[in-house]
Design a protein around this motif. Structure first.
Motif, mmCIF file in Angstrom:
data_model
loop_
_atom_site.group_PDB
_atom_site.id
_atom_site.type_symbol
_atom_site.label_atom_id
_atom_site.label_comp_id
_atom_site.label_asym_id
_atom_site.label_seq_id
_atom_site.Cartn_x
_atom_site.Cartn_y
_atom_site.Cartn_z
ATOM 1 N N LEU A 51 30.397 41.424 11.446
ATOM 2 C CA LEU A 51 30.966 40.420 11.050
ATOM 3 C C LEU A 51 31.333 39.027 11.706
ATOM 4 O O LEU A 51 31.126 37.394 11.991
ATOM 5 C CB LEU A 51 31.900 40.237 9.801
ATOM 6 N N ALA A 52 32.243 39.328 12.729
ATOM 7 C CA ALA A 52 32.542 38.738 13.877
ATOM 8 C C ALA A 52 31.593 38.926 14.442
ATOM 9 O O ALA A 52 31.535 37.340 15.595
ATOM 10 C CB ALA A 52 33.544 39.316 14.710
ATOM 11 N N MET A 53 30.222 39.112 15.312
ATOM 12 C CA MET A 53 29.209 38.965 16.119
ATOM 13 C C MET A 53 28.203 37.516 15.893
ATOM 14 O O MET A 53 28.158 36.927 16.287
ATOM 15 C CB MET A 53 28.851 40.310 16.117
ATOM 16 N N VAL A 54 28.613 37.402 14.509
ATOM 17 C CA VAL A 54 27.851 36.387 14.066
ATOM 18 C C VAL A 54 28.946 35.193 13.053
ATOM 19 O O VAL A 54 28.251 34.642 12.045
ATOM 20 C CB VAL A 54 26.470 36.517 13.100
ATOM 21 N N ASN A 55 30.163 35.437 13.550
ATOM 22 C CA ASN A 55 31.261 33.767 12.507
ATOM 23 C C ASN A 55 30.777 34.554 11.577
ATOM 24 O O ASN A 55 30.652 33.128 11.529
ATOM 25 C CB ASN A 55 30.640 33.260 13.231
ATOM 26 N N LEU A 56 30.586 35.213 10.803
ATOM 27 C CA LEU A 56 30.861 35.757 9.481
ATOM 28 C C LEU A 56 31.835 36.582 8.617
ATOM 29 O O LEU A 56 32.820 36.648 7.548
ATOM 30 C CB LEU A 56 29.832 35.749 8.665
ATOM 31 N N THR A 57 32.952 36.315 9.623
ATOM 32 C CA THR A 57 34.439 36.909 9.236
ATOM 33 C C THR A 57 34.860 36.324 7.509
ATOM 34 O O THR A 57 35.006 36.646 6.849
ATOM 35 C CB THR A 57 35.181 37.827 10.111
ATOM 36 N N ALA A 58 34.914 35.093 7.782
ATOM 37 C CA ALA A 58 35.604 34.192 6.968
ATOM 38 C C ALA A 58 35.119 33.945 5.748
ATOM 39 O O ALA A 58 35.750 33.775 4.627
ATOM 40 C CB ALA A 58 35.813 33.254 7.593
ATOM 41 N N ALA A 59 33.221 34.479 5.490
ATOM 42 C CA ALA A 59 32.415 34.605 4.748
ATOM 43 C C ALA A 59 32.276 36.089 4.060
ATOM 44 O O ALA A 59 31.136 36.242 3.167
ATOM 45 C CB ALA A 59 31.464 33.735 4.874
ATOM 46 N N ALA A 60 32.667 37.289 3.893
ATOM 47 C CA ALA A 60 32.657 37.802 4.415
ATOM 48 C C ALA A 60 32.611 38.411 2.484
ATOM 49 O O ALA A 60 31.378 39.665 2.533
ATOM 50 C CB ALA A 60 33.534 39.042 4.829
ATOM 51 N N ASP A 61 33.441 37.993 1.680
ATOM 52 C CA ASP A 61 33.779 38.445 0.179
ATOM 53 C C ASP A 61 33.064 36.958 -0.212
ATOM 54 O O ASP A 61 32.953 37.027 -1.789
ATOM 55 C CB ASP A 61 35.179 38.103 0.416
ATOM 56 N N LYS A 62 32.083 36.681 0.010
ATOM 57 C CA LYS A 62 31.301 35.390 -0.531
ATOM 58 C C LYS A 62 29.631 35.809 -1.340
ATOM 59 O O LYS A 62 29.286 36.802 0.148
ATOM 60 C CB LYS A 62 30.981 33.899 0.188
ATOM 61 N N TYR A 63 29.318 35.186 -1.853
ATOM 62 C CA TYR A 63 27.908 35.863 -2.407
ATOM 63 C C TYR A 63 26.419 35.147 -1.403
ATOM 64 O O TYR A 63 26.724 33.905 -1.198
ATOM 65 C CB TYR A 63 27.520 36.013 -3.463
ATOM 66 N N PRO A 64 25.454 35.032 -1.758
ATOM 67 C CA PRO A 64 24.120 34.927 -0.673
ATOM 68 C C PRO A 64 24.212 33.055 -1.156
ATOM 69 O O PRO A 64 23.660 32.432 -0.860
ATOM 70 C CB PRO A 64 22.923 35.456 -1.392
ATOM 71 N N ASP A 65 24.547 33.285 -2.919
ATOM 72 C CA ASP A 65 24.264 31.823 -3.128
ATOM 73 C C ASP A 65 25.446 30.726 -2.536
ATOM 74 O O ASP A 65 25.744 29.630 -3.536
ATOM 75 C CB ASP A 65 24.174 31.950 -4.764
ATOM 76 N N GLU A 66 26.995 31.320 -2.369
ATOM 77 C CA GLU A 66 27.726 30.823 -2.019
ATOM 78 C C GLU A 66 27.333 30.268 -0.314
ATOM 79 O O GLU A 66 28.473 29.592 0.338
ATOM 80 C CB GLU A 66 28.505 31.651 -1.878
ATOM 81 N N ILE A 67 26.749 30.727 0.078
ATOM 82 C CA ILE A 67 26.505 30.226 1.557
ATOM 83 C C ILE A 67 25.072 29.474 1.652
ATOM 84 O O ILE A 67 24.059 29.184 1.539
ATOM 85 C CB ILE A 67 26.611 31.542 2.554
#
Length: 278
Positions: free
Chosen positions: A139-155
């Motif tokens: 998650l950190a490698m692709v800079n998605l730590t902050a979005a970890a608990d979001k669902y696909p339709d939220e990103i």
């Protein structure tokens, strides 16, 4: 710049001496109702090093996606074979992970859960703490730590593709297969994700095979570019070596004479094989 028109009957002459991934005398064809065959791929021979990034370019219908699916084990060759570290590929395997153009995420799972699902399935002997660590690391490698608990339709689309890349890398595959992974993205997002994927690869080397229609993308990211002739019965037409060392600076590359020589050579090849029937 090294570029060579490959001999018609022996593509291996200009390829590196390696036994990591080998495609040998591969044909793919489909039977027709009249008893003849529709040939998609015609005698493909190619070797890829264990830390090499290659791109495959060709016009629509030249069998690029068919080839990568055969390497993935999602399709079978009609004759010939593909070997990974000397073992013939006959089915999908966790040592070869695929990233598709469409995002292929499960909509009812969060970003973290989409990645964790792959880790749970493949790394069954890992402890819970090891699995959590792997997921968090990627998650950190692709800079998605902050979005970890979001669902696909939220990103965004770019974030979805980063989830797919993180999911593929988290199980530690020996080879990453990417079928036009940036094709559905806008130009700005595409450029950022290209750089991000290249950063990851430069720091965690592995074999990569990428299908693309974008010559600039291929030059920026690849060690070699495989140029395919038109289908049906597509062949490897040329293999171009990209003369830039890693890590790469896009602006510096574009200011070099070698970049434009390579780019023009690839475009001229594609123009030569362009048809209005695509």
């Amino acid at each position: 710049m090294k570029s060579a028109l490959l001999p018609k009957d022996d593509h291996n002459l200009n390829l590196p001496n390696t036994e990591f991934l080998e495609i040998k005398n591969l044909y793919k064809f489909y039977p027709k109702s009249n008893g003849s065959k529709s040939v998609v791929l015609d005698d493909i021979n190619l070797s890829i090093g264990e830390n090499e990034f290659i791109s495959i370019i060709g016009h629509s219908g030249c069998g690029k996606s068919t080839l990568i699916k055969i390497v993935a084990g999602l399709e079978t060759a009609s004759s010939g074979a593909v070997y990974l570290e000397g073992k013939e590929i006959r089915k999908p395997g966790a040592e070869r992970m695929m990233v598709f153009q469409n995002y292929s995420l499960l909509p009812w799972l969060t970003v973290r859960e989409n990645i964790r699902l792959a880790v749970d399935e493949v790394l069954r002997n890992a402890t819970r703490a090891e699995k959590v660590g792997l997921v968090n690391e990627h998650l950190a490698m692709v800079n998605l730590t902050a979005a970890a608990d979001k669902y696909p339709d939220e990103i965004s689309g770019g974030m979805k593709q980063r989830v797919g890349i993180a999911r593929a890398l988290a199980i530690r595959p020996k080879m990453l297969l990417m079928d036009e992974p940036f094709g559905a993205l806008d130009a700005l997002t595409r450029g950022k994700l290209q750089r991000q994927v290249l950063d990851i690869w430069e720091n965690h080397r592995q074999a990569v095979m990428m299908i693309t229609h974008d010559v600039d993308e291929a030059i920026y990211m690849s060690d070699r570019i495989i140029l395919m002739t038109n289908g049906p019965a597509a062949k490897i037409g040329e293999i171009l070596e990209v003369p830039f060392s890693h890590p790469r600076n896009r602006a510096e590359m574009r200011n070099s004479k070698a970049y434009y020589e390579l780019r023009n050579h690839a475009l001229n090849f594609l123009d030569k094989y362009f048809t209005t029937d695509e």
